[in-house]
Design an enzyme around this catalytic site. Structure first.
Site, PDB file in Angstrom:
ATOM      1  CE  LYS C  79      -3.826   2.050   2.713  1.00 29.38           C
ATOM      2  NZ  LYS C  79      -4.661   1.893   3.934  1.00 29.38           N
ATOM      3  CB  SER C 154      -7.911   3.714   3.087  1.00 31.80           C
ATOM      4  OG  SER C 154      -7.043   3.076   4.007  1.00 31.80           O
ATOM      5  CB  SER C 178      -8.093   0.934   6.003  1.00 32.92           C
ATOM      6  OG  SER C 178      -8.783   2.163   6.022  1.00 32.92           O
TER       7      SER C 178
END
Lengths: 98, 494, 495
Positions: C79, C154, C178
């Site tokens: 990420k 996210s 997330s």
């Protein structure tokens, strides 16, 4: 609750955000609505409750006073939007008008 | 208040905020060097640059130094202390917040005793509100003269550990504020916790000043002013003196009191010898302190505090008392020695012990040693005469082997030549003159000066002085006191 | 042969057996990425060359007989909230576009040490603020199961790349759900470890007291493999726990759940807004466990109603502070200002305000404003301090629940993946996506999202297991057992 445009602008200055009039118009009611939503916390009696700042039950995390390698000047300044040979360059506090 | 020639009773109220840089090798939350004077931006890392993702780790030694300082300042060291973020935007503060301590400082409630500048036989106790740890900011350099429009930022200093010591508004004169700072510096350098060099920024002072004025039967307080940018103790004193006058005149002109005006900041201009109003920020500061979630609280068990207490040793105030009683010297003299720091104290004590006479040692310290240091710009640590050698020299004076004047010659010789007292005495050709030789010399002098003998017999004992000069000429090693006494005895004995 | 890019365990076995090389695997991953990116846009940066070079080194080391790490030759995506010294770190924000970190996050360094082949950085909600990856300044990511829908957020990109078969493993971060919510939306296993279990050094902070890095994979077995590598004490993170990390492989193998007390969060099943299909998935999961011999007990978390409001005070407060560093002074985006702007507020203030206004997106600004408000003089006690106190009550609920149950079972999300654009106009609606997940962050406990079936439309559903602090092993054991008894995790989208 409601937040006036002036309230929002004052907050924006504190947060160093230059909001457009359109942004202020949208943000005010949005923030007010979110604050109304979180307002429900006031229903709870927390008089006797200790605040919880961390989920950890640990204290005293520290390190000995021993030098580690620092970055070089060029590494330190690598991402600077503006720099000279040894320093970050930032706009001055006071402008030409002052 | 003497300096203000007014019909009103005026009291000056002064509180100080002193930032001292702690003498750690590395920064408070990262392990970059804290050394002063390195080229810009050569002592930084992701942590002190505030780069994304970087996290702080406490320097344990900074905690230790803060505890020691707090104990020496008679503070309470609470069992738990924590870290808070103080938030404001400035280019020398790359994270947009300073890690500091808000409601649980590492040191609370202390005091420092100072000698009352108005009466050196009294001490004044200056109460302290707190002392807390925080990280220093970097340096902004703006050189308009050079035509550079941007401000240059050096982050070497950013993250250096500071202890902010806050006094109560308890000082009543500029001289008292200065005395406080001198005593604080003495204590901190004695402890080795800080260099306290104002020029290098390792000690910084902000002074909060206002006046309490008796007028029309009520006491009026003038608006509080925080004075910044003072770069020496002398400057602090002068800035406060200036501010006292300015506030009084301002009050006479405007009648403004503390209720009419929020605290304002004024800078000290050393060249102009005046304080000047600094630009007000366009918003009132709201630092939005909150506990730093990247750091855990610090718990300090009693045993740790006690261990730190045990390492403090004798503090300057106690040393002053001890020197007075142990060596039978005056308060003022003890003060002078102690104020020069640990090396001077050690020098004095060795000299006094060796000489076997504290007062004599003290007198020589105050005059001969300190004058030589000043003239040659030496430190006591590198003074050419070891304390033990000076002590031996003074012992000879004490034993009557040398008079003070000859001893000074020896001292001077020792200063200029790498030799001890014995060597100097020998090199100067000073030899002990035995009693028989002195008697022969005196007899010769008395015979040659019947007039003097007459005068002495007539009660004018001081006439003998003429003979002492002659004796010196005939034998430079003759002790004048001995010559005098022998002559007088011979005259009495007829 | 076809290369099983959906299983790290299988790829390790095939390499060990000499049937596949790291370069072959990596090339396959890069090819697959190239094929799916046009549809899902899950990467903010692709590191093809570096990945091949890393794979070549693994192959050389293997043929030289050198010791290899536990993830040798496995393609992993990271990420874009984790710092990497050889790839940009943008947090999907214009503020950090093109920013290069001079250092690797501790978890990234551990990945490299373990022999993982980093194939790129994945898209996310800007600074991890969002639940759909739509607040990204780097474009919108599609869900591989239905590219017109969100992969969640996210960590939407990190979920999408695994679900798209680009690579078997990815690292996400979880501040309020997330990792778990995108895992549920993409039919993956995603775990948020105990707060402090995994180092946050180099994880760009959103809300420091809640953030935690965790693994995403198809199976519990693969997720455990990645968790093993990233877990453990880090002296560079003061909030990292100095606790030994168990060998999770033994928990993957031990799938007997007889006697395991599974606490069912009944209240959550009656929660307004919970879609019937999600409810059904949870009930089915209960049945699976019951039939395997687990003991089902009803538990309640009395303050769960206050999770989201508590979270939406604490997280924005911390975020408003953490994001103060992005001011255009030392790195990141700096706006150009006009002479008039310079004259009006002074060049510095004008630069700050304009850089932050232009560099941040609407959601980030909203949360900065919210946090600034809640921390400001006069409001601190009513909002921030109040939320910290409620946080303790919430933690107390979990402590009480874990006295009755070994793990807690409930929903991850109120619904399956929603359509892109569906909730972007209503921030509060988006915040309510975190309804079931923020509790674990507030309490600091580990939680895992497991694939639990599909809607009638074929969209993935998930269930969540939560365990007491440091009991990741319990989640792995219970999760692996569930996957032994079900096949949801074996379904693949047709992309």
């Amino acid at each position: 609750m409601s937040l006036s445009g002036a309230d929002v602008r004052k907050l924006a200055l504190l947060a160093r955000l230059e909001l457009s009039d359109a942004e202020v118009a949208v943000l005010g009611p949005q923030l007010a609505r979110i604050l109304d939503f979180v307002e429900q916390l006031s229903e709870l009696d927390t008089e006797e409750v200790e605040p919880m700042t961390t989920a950890l039950d640990v204290v005293n995390r520290w390190a000995p006073d021993k030098l580690h390698r620092s970055l070089t000047v060029d590494e330190a300044l690598a991402a600077a939007p503006r720099r000279d040979e040894s320093c970050f360059l930032v706009p001055p506090v006071l402008g030409p008008a002052h | 208040m003497s300096r203000l020639d007014t019909e009103h009773q005026v009291e000056t109220i002064i509180g100080l905020e002193v930032h001292v840089q702690l003498r750690t090798q590395t920064k408070l939350f990262c392990r970059c060097s804290t050394e002063f004077g390195a080229p810009p931006n050569t002592q930084t890392c992701p942590v002190c640059l505030g780069l994304p993702g970087a996290l702080p780790v406490i320097n344990e030694h900074a905690i230790e130094l803060a505890i020691r300082t707090g104990l020496a300042l008679n503070c309470e060291i609470p069992p738990l202390t924590k870290w808070d973020r103080k938030q404001y935007f400035y280019p020398d503060l790359p994270k947009g917040y300073q890690i500091s301590q808000f409601d649980l400082p590492i040191c609370a409630d202390g005091f420092l005793e100072i000698t009352d500048p108005a009466d050196d036989t009294h001490t004044r106790r200056i109460p302290l509100v707190r002392a807390h740890l925080e990280e220093d900011a970097g340096k902004s350099m703006h050189d308009e003269a050079a035509g550079i429009s941007d401000t240059r930022i050096d982050l070497n200093r950013c993250g250096t550990p500071l202890l902010e010591i806050v006094t109560q508004p308890a000082m009543r004169s500029a001289a008292e504020a200065r005395a406080f700072l001198s005593e604080l510096k003495l204590l901190l350098t004695h402890l080795g916790v800080s260099d306290c060099e104002m020029q290098e920024g390792s000690l910084r002072v902000d002074a909060n000043v206002n006046l309490h004025i008796e007028a029309d039967g009520k006491e009026i307080a003038t608006p509080i002013v925080e004075i910044k940018n003072m770069n020496s103790f002398r400057a602090v004193e002068r800035a406060i003196e200036y501010e006292v006058r300015r506030q009084y005149i301002d009050w006479e002109d405007t009648g403004e009191t503390i209720e009419d005006r929020a605290k304002q900041t004024r800078g000290w201009d050393d060249a102009a010898e005046a304080t000047f109003a600094q630009r007000e920020k366009e918003e009132s500061a709201d630092y939005r302190y909150f506990p730093d979630p990247d750091l855990l609280p610090v718990r300090l068990p009693r045993e740790r505090i006690e261990a730190a207490q045990a390492t403090l040793g004798e503090l300057p105030a106690a040393t002053r008392q001890r020197l007075q009683s142990q060596y039978d010297i005056k308060a003022y003299d003890a003060d002078v020695i102690v104020n020069q720091g640990p090396a001077m104290i050690a020098y004095f004590e060795t000299t006094a012990e060796t000489a076997g006479d504290g007062r004599r040692a003290s007198a020589w310290m105050q005059q001969d040693v300190m004058r030589s240091l000043k003239e040659s710009d030496w430190e006591i640590g590198t003074f050419p005469i070891p304390a033990i050698d000076l002590g031996r020299l003074l012992r000879k004076v004490d034993a009557g082997e040398l008079d003070n004047a000859r001893a000074r010659d020896v001292f001077q010789y020792m200063l200029e030549n790498d030799t001890d007292a014995e060597g100097a005495i020998e090199a100067l050709g000073i030899v002990a003159v035995d009693a028989g030789e002195i008697e022969a010399l005196c007899r010769e002098l008395l015979e040659a000066n019947p007039k003097v003998v007459e005068q002495v017999r007539g009660g004018k004992e001081q006439a003998i002085g003429a003979l002492i000069g002659q004796a010196k000429k005939k034998n430079p090693n003759a002790n004048p006191q001995q010559v005098k006494e022998t002559c007088l005895r011979m005259i009495r004995e007829g | 042969m076809s290369i099983p890019l959906d299983s790290a365990t299988e790829l390790l076995r095939l390499q060990a057996a000499g049937e596949l090389s790291a370069v072959q695997i990596t090339q396959a991953a890069l090819d697959r990425i190239a094929a799916t990116e046009p549809q899902i846009s899950a990467f903010t940066h692709r590191a093809d060359e570096a990945a091949i070079a890393a794979a070549e080194k693994i192959d050389r080391d293997r043929s030289a007989g050198l010791p290899l790490g536990p993830l040798a030759g496995i393609p992993v995506a990271v990420k874009d909230v984790l710092c990497t010294r050889d790839m940009p770190t943008t947090c999907s924000s214009k503020m950090l576009a093109g920013y290069h970190s001079p250092y690797d996050a501790t978890v990234v360094a551990r990945l490299r040490q373990a022999g993982a082949v980093l194939v790129g950085k994945t898209n996310m909600d800007e600074f991890a603020m969002g639940a759909s990856t739509e607040t990204s300044a780097m474009g919108v990511t599609g869900n591989p199961w239905d590219p017109s829908r969100t992969p969640g957020g996210s960590s939407g990109g990190a979920a999408a790349v695994v679900a798209a078969g680009n690579c078997p493993l990815s690292l996400g971060s979880d501040t309020g759900g997330s990792i778990r919510q995108p895992a549920a939306f993409c039919s993956l296993t995603g775990m948020k470890p105990t707060y402090g279990r995994v180092s946050r050094y180099g994880l760009v902070a959103f809300a420091s007291s809640l953030d935690q890095v965790g693994p995403m994979a198809w199976t519990v077995e693969d997720a455990a493999l990645l968790l093993q590598v990233i877990s453990g004490f880090d002296p560079a993170d003061s909030t990292s726990l100095d606790e030994s990390v168990p060998n999770f492989a033994s928990d993957v193998a031990a799938t007997d759940v007889r006697g395991l007390r599974i606490g069912v969060l009944r209240d959550s099943l009656d929660q307004e807004g919970l879609e019937p299909e999600v409810r059904r998935a949870v009930l089915e999961a209960i049945d699976v466990y019951r039939s395997a011999g687990a003991e089902i007990v009803d538990v309640s978390l009395p303050h769960s109603h206050y999770w989201v409001p508590t979270y939406y005070v604490i997280a924005p407060c911390e975020a408003s502070s953490n994001l103060s560093r992005y001011d255009g002074a030392h790195y990141g985006y700096r706006a150009a200002i006009s002479d008039a702007e310079a004259a009006e507020r002074g060049p510095l203030l004008a630069t700050y305000c304009k850089s932050r206004d232009e560099g941040f997106g609407a959601e980030v600004k909203r949360r900065i404003m919210l946090g600034t408000y809640a921390l400001s003089t006069g409001y601190y006690d009513a909002y921030y301090l109040k939320a910290l106190k409620v946080r303790r009550l919430i933690r107390g609920d979990f402590d009480a629940a874990f006295a009755q149950a070994d793990v807690l079972l409930g929903p991850v999300t109120p619904s399956a993946a929603f359509r892109l654009g569906e909730k972007t106009d209503d921030p509060l609606q988006m915040y309510l996506c975190d309804l079931f997940t923020v509790g674990a962050n507030l309490a600091g406990i580990p939680a895992v999202s497991l694939p639990a079936g599909f809607t009638a439309e074929g969209l993935p559903l998930g269930v969540q297991l939560q365990a007491p602090p440091l009991q990741e092993a319990r989640l792995i054991r219970a999760g692996a057992a569930f996957q032994k008894l079900t096949t949801h995790h074996a379904q693949r989208p047709t992309l």
